[in-house]
Design an enzyme around this catalytic site. Structure first.
Site: not given
Ligand code: 3HC
Length: 696
Positions: A421, A442, A454, A492
């Site tokens: 992540s 991801h 992702e 994130n």
């Protein structure tokens, strides 16, 4: 059936509409790839073809059909927001319905939106058994605006019309037949079946006009509308269009058709002119654009992926595997110990069985999916996999160790993906002998459900590896977005400034409830503290209860790890309902006092500026650094990965709606308080100064 007459093309070669005769049936064919959208040329062609049929005494019935992958998939969305071109769709549908000869719609693929309205204008509907019918306008912030809200309840019944228009979910041919929307389901060659049907009904009079039907809308209990609204309150929260769809269907039961369509048009135009529909229409194209990779050499071909390896059978590894299994791609899943392996595969089976219990899968599909799974403790069994996804503990040394092992056994050309992540894909890639095969995939938790993927492109990732991951993502039902390497990638990374400011705001005087409420009122599914409780307050915690450096450490030290422990930023009852916690309040106040933070009243506006405007600023940095290919990709990440309300388009579209200068002014107001954690994105400042935007 009489034999097919030779093909007669009566339109100029450029028209997407052609006609041909089969005995006394005129077949009107649309060919407007890719989805037969009802563009101006299609509409004109349809009207002309109807006129041709009316004028020809040799024609006794008509069939409207489409070539290519689908029946009309709706109005041409690219025409929205531009000056309208004649003939308008409502007039075209009326023209079809008022044709003096029976018209049969031959539906394959998807009859959506304006496409379904055209079908409703026809006197009969024949559908291929795999066809799907729907009114997805609500997903564009609209309602069916060519008589659809008035005709659909008259044909399919009020309840079905409410479900279809307000949720936008399509129905299959069988369901459409059962509710009366389709008159016949056929298998095999559709057009000859539709022609045969037309021959059967050529003499039936009066013609079955949807707009004149009363039987399905008579004696409707008016409480059905309120009940439906209430049943779906959570789903519709914040959206304008579902309510307008319900209103329009209700009008169909109260007013004659001729008045109902006028009301429908009014509601349609209001929605079309509104910010929500603009955002949702923007997002429709944003989602499709996300799939396009910039700078890809023209002849790039994807690598074949026949078998996937997944390392780690924990929550993520299991969820990731399920995506491939459901798509019929065999998965070899590896774990360190038998117990963990059994636990992981057991969870996967239970998840599938839960879906089956809800009627989403058959027992046979569950067995089929699980049948593609090969659990093993032997790493060497990954040797024949074309893609290997590692989903082990989030730690660079651990990841490098795993990649080192994969490097030794994976076959040449296998794609090696990390589900990290945050971690640096380039560092992982540099640690093995084939960095060109390495990329990030991801997935978001729960990985079998969340749509976002992702795909992280490393400095050395080969173009064909990237293309493969993107195409595979689509194949397994995800919305893949390309991201570059940085801490946290797109999603994130943008979460971080929000988290930092939200935590500081707690010390300065806001409560978790206030901050969460502001986010929920904005349209997010939950605020940062409910999200932390759900994910686990202990994620990333150093595990030393004596080392207390912030509010999170303090909560973890007393076992307040979030929902799983019944306590986190909130207290939870046995039904997992949250309530404010005096203990947490005390911890926050204690920390503020110790750090000398002066507590004050915090306005909701300040929360917006410090948690949402900062995200826009981070999004701008992400663009500036080339981490995201385009602003709309950032929006796709936030809508699909974190529940950003689609009716606000995504953070970058929303920033444009607010105005970039307003965003900059708000951030400047808060700059002193946010230092040293905050710094301005130059791109944001420049765009604001030049009066530019990110997405328009
Ligand atoms: N208008 C214009 N372009 C459209 C379109 C439409 N209605 N529907 C799809 N397209 C384009 C897409 O943008 C895409 O273009 P690209 O290749 O340049 O990116 C291309 O067609 C293929 O679309 P998909 O990638 O989505 O193809 P799929 O095969 O995955 O899906 C589909 C096909 C199910 C038909 C899907 O495209 C879809 O759901 N389309 C939208 C349907 C819709 O919303 N219809 C209602 C329109 S509003 C309306 O009708 C108003 C009326 O009531 C007045």
């Amino acid at each position: 059936m009489t034999s097919e007459a030779s093909s007669v093309l009566d339109k100029p070669a450029t028209s997407p509409i052609s006609t041909r005769r089969h005995g006394d049936v005129l077949i009107i064919l649309s060919n407007n790839p890719p989805v037969n959208a009802l563009s101006a040329a299609v509409r004109l062609g349809l009207v002309d073809a109807i006129a041709q049929a009316e004028a020809d005494d040799g024609v006794n019935a008509l069939v409207i059909a489409c070539e290519g992958q689908t029946f009309f998939a709706g109005a041409d969305i690219t025409e929205f927001g531009k000056p309208p071109q004649q003939p308008w769709l409502p007039a075209v549908v009326d023209r079809i319905e008022n044709c003096s000869k029976p018209v049969v719609a031959a539906i394959h693929g998807t009859a959506l939106g304006g496409g379904l309205e055209v079908a409703l204008g026809c006197h009969y509907r024949v559908a291929d058994k795999s066809a799907r019918l729907g009114t997805p306008e609500v997903k564009l912030g609209l309602l069916p605006g060519a008589g659809g809200t008035q005709r659909l309840p008259r044909v399919a019944g009020v309840r079905k019309a409410l479900e279809m228009t307000a949720t936008g979910s399509p129905i299959g041919a069988k369901e459409a037949f059962d509710c009366g929307l389709v008159d016949r389901i056929v298998e095999g060659d559709l057009v000859p079946h539709a022609v045969a049907f037309a021959e059967e009904v050529r003499d039936v009079r009066p013609l079955a006009k949807s707009s004149e039907r009363q039987d399905r809308i008579a004696d409707v209990d008016p409480s059905v509308f309120d009940d439906f609204r209430k049943e779906n309150a959570k789903r519709f929260r914040g959206f304008e269009a579902p309510l307008r769809n319900i209103e329009a269907v209700k009008i169909a039961t109260e007013k004659p058709y001729s008045e109902g369509v006028i009301e429908e048009r009014k509601l349609f135009m209001e929605l079309m002119g509104g910010e929500q529909s603009a955002a949702q229409r923007y997002f429709f194209f944003a989602e499709r654009k996300a799939n396009k990779i910039e700078g890809l050499p023209e002849n790039t071909e994807p690598r074949p992926v026949r078998k996937v390896g997944v390392i780690g059978a924990g929550t993520m590894g299991g969820g990731i595997s399920m995506n491939f299994l459901s798509a019929g791609i065999p998965v070899t899943i590896v774990e360190m110990g038998q117990e963990a392996l059994d636990r992981g595969t057991g969870v996967m089976r239970r998840n599938y069985e839960a879906s089956a219990a809800k009627g989403k899968l058959t027992a046979q599909q569950v067995e089929q999916a699980m049948g593609y799974l090969q659990p093993t403790l032997d790493f060497a069994e990954l040797a024949d996999c074309d893609l290997i996804v590692e989903a082990v503990y989030e730690n660079m040394d651990v990841k490098k160790e795993v990649f080192g092992r994969i490097d030794k056994i994976a076959r040449p050309g296998a794609i090696l993906a990390s589900n990290t992540s945050y971690l640096d894909i380039d560092e992982i890639a540099a640690s093995i002998s084939r960095p060109e095969d390495v990329l990030g995939m991801h997935f978001f938790s729960p990985a079998n459900i969340m749509k976002l993927l992702e795909v992280v492109r490393g400095a050395k990732t080969a173009s064909d590896a990237l293309l493969t991951a993107m195409q595979l993502g689509k194949k397994i039902g995800k919305v893949p977005v390309v991201a570059g390497v940085c801490h946290g990638f797109i999603g994130n990374r943008m979460l971080m400034p929000r988290q930092i400011e939200a935590t500081k705001l707690l010390l300065e005087g806001a409560s978790p409830e206030q901050i969460d409420r502001v986010h929920v009122e904005f349209g997010m599914p939950m605020g940062p503290f409910r999200m932390a409780d759900l994910a686990g307050v202990d994620i990333g915690w150093h595990r030393d209860p004596n080392r207390i450096e912030n509010v999170r450490d303090a909560l973890c030290a007393i076992d307040r790890w979030g929902q799983k422990k019944g306590a986190g930023f909130y207290d939870y009852d046995e039904k997992r309902r949250p309530s404010p916690s005096p203990v947490v309040q005390h911890i926050i106040e204690d920390f503020a006092a110790r750090q000398g933070v002066e507590r004050r009243e915090i306005s909701d506006g300040e929360i917006v500026e410090r948690t949402l405007y900062t995200m826009v600023n981070e999004g701008a940095k992400i663009l500036e650094e080339g981490i995201a290919q385009r602003a709309s990709d950032v929006d796709v990440v936030w809508v699909y990965g974190y529940g950003w309300p689609v009716y606000r388009g995504g953070p970058m579209f929303w920033a444009d709606s607010v105005g970039l200068q307003t965003i900059v002014d708000g951030l400047k107001r808060q700059e002193e308080r946010m230092k040293p954690d905050f710094s301005f994105s130059k791109l944001l400042l420049d765009k604001a100064e030049n009066g530019e935007s990110f997405t328009r």
